[in-house]
Design a protein around this motif. Sequence first.
Motif, mmCIF file in Angstrom:
data_model
loop_
_atom_site.group_PDB
_atom_site.id
_atom_site.type_symbol
_atom_site.label_atom_id
_atom_site.label_comp_id
_atom_site.label_asym_id
_atom_site.label_seq_id
_atom_site.Cartn_x
_atom_site.Cartn_y
_atom_site.Cartn_z
ATOM 1 N N ALA A 129 3.018 -1.228 2.595
ATOM 2 C CA ALA A 129 3.058 -0.470 1.343
ATOM 3 C C ALA A 129 2.625 0.980 1.571
ATOM 4 C CB ALA A 129 2.168 -1.134 0.292
ATOM 5 N N THR A 171 -1.438 -6.532 6.653
ATOM 6 C CA THR A 171 -0.066 -6.223 7.040
ATOM 7 C C THR A 171 0.746 -5.760 5.824
ATOM 8 O OG1 THR A 171 -0.190 -7.845 8.827
ATOM 9 C CG2 THR A 171 2.011 -7.169 8.130
ATOM 10 N N VAL A 172 0.585 -6.455 4.709
ATOM 11 C CA VAL A 172 1.304 -6.084 3.480
ATOM 12 C C VAL A 172 0.857 -4.704 2.998
ATOM 13 C CG1 VAL A 172 1.579 -6.681 1.032
ATOM 14 C CG2 VAL A 172 1.777 -8.461 2.778
ATOM 15 N N LEU A 185 -2.743 -11.067 6.931
ATOM 16 C CA LEU A 185 -1.518 -10.942 6.148
ATOM 17 C C LEU A 185 -1.680 -9.866 5.069
ATOM 18 C CD1 LEU A 185 1.335 -11.859 5.380
ATOM 19 C CD2 LEU A 185 0.280 -13.633 3.956
#
Length: 196
Positions: free
Chosen positions: A100, A95-96, A92
Amino acid sequence: MSRRNTVLRSLHDVGLAAWFGGSLMGAVGLNGAARDEGGTWATTARIAGSGWAKWSPVNAAAVATHLFGSGGLLAANAPRVAVQQGVAASTLAKTVLTGAALGATAYSRVLGKKMEWAASSDPQDAEKAAKHPVDTDKAQRHLACMQWAVPALTGGLIILNALHGEQQRPSEQLHGVWDRARALAPHMSLPGHLTH
């Protein structure tokens, strides 16, 4: 869990390496040289814009290659993400951070292109600049931040990739699966205790 994904890993890693390396070289080398040689903001913007325009197709290919490799690895490792403690959280986070980095890359290119049009003496570019006006002082400030944000974010992805590599060690997989099982059944009496 032990199946090889050499092609996907290579696409993931080579794409990320080019994305990180290109953005860092651009921030240090290209933008630095443009500032040293430019003299005026318009000349500096033209030099930097020309260099980034040449790099953009390569960067787009690098990002696409990385994303393709990432998606393939996620699909291949879905069972491990589901059952090994800590892998879902690091996935996660990755992925973030990828989102960005994509956003920062796209925003940098849009600002850079507008600055390039504003600095150009070409009539077609002047027409584009009129259609897409830009506050050059504000754009320069934003670009100064973005030129370091992209390598920082992609560098973070490299660090998370190293973490993922560590999580794939057999002892880490066993320990992570055991921890997940204990977390899901805290009141069950499970025999023994696994150590690292």
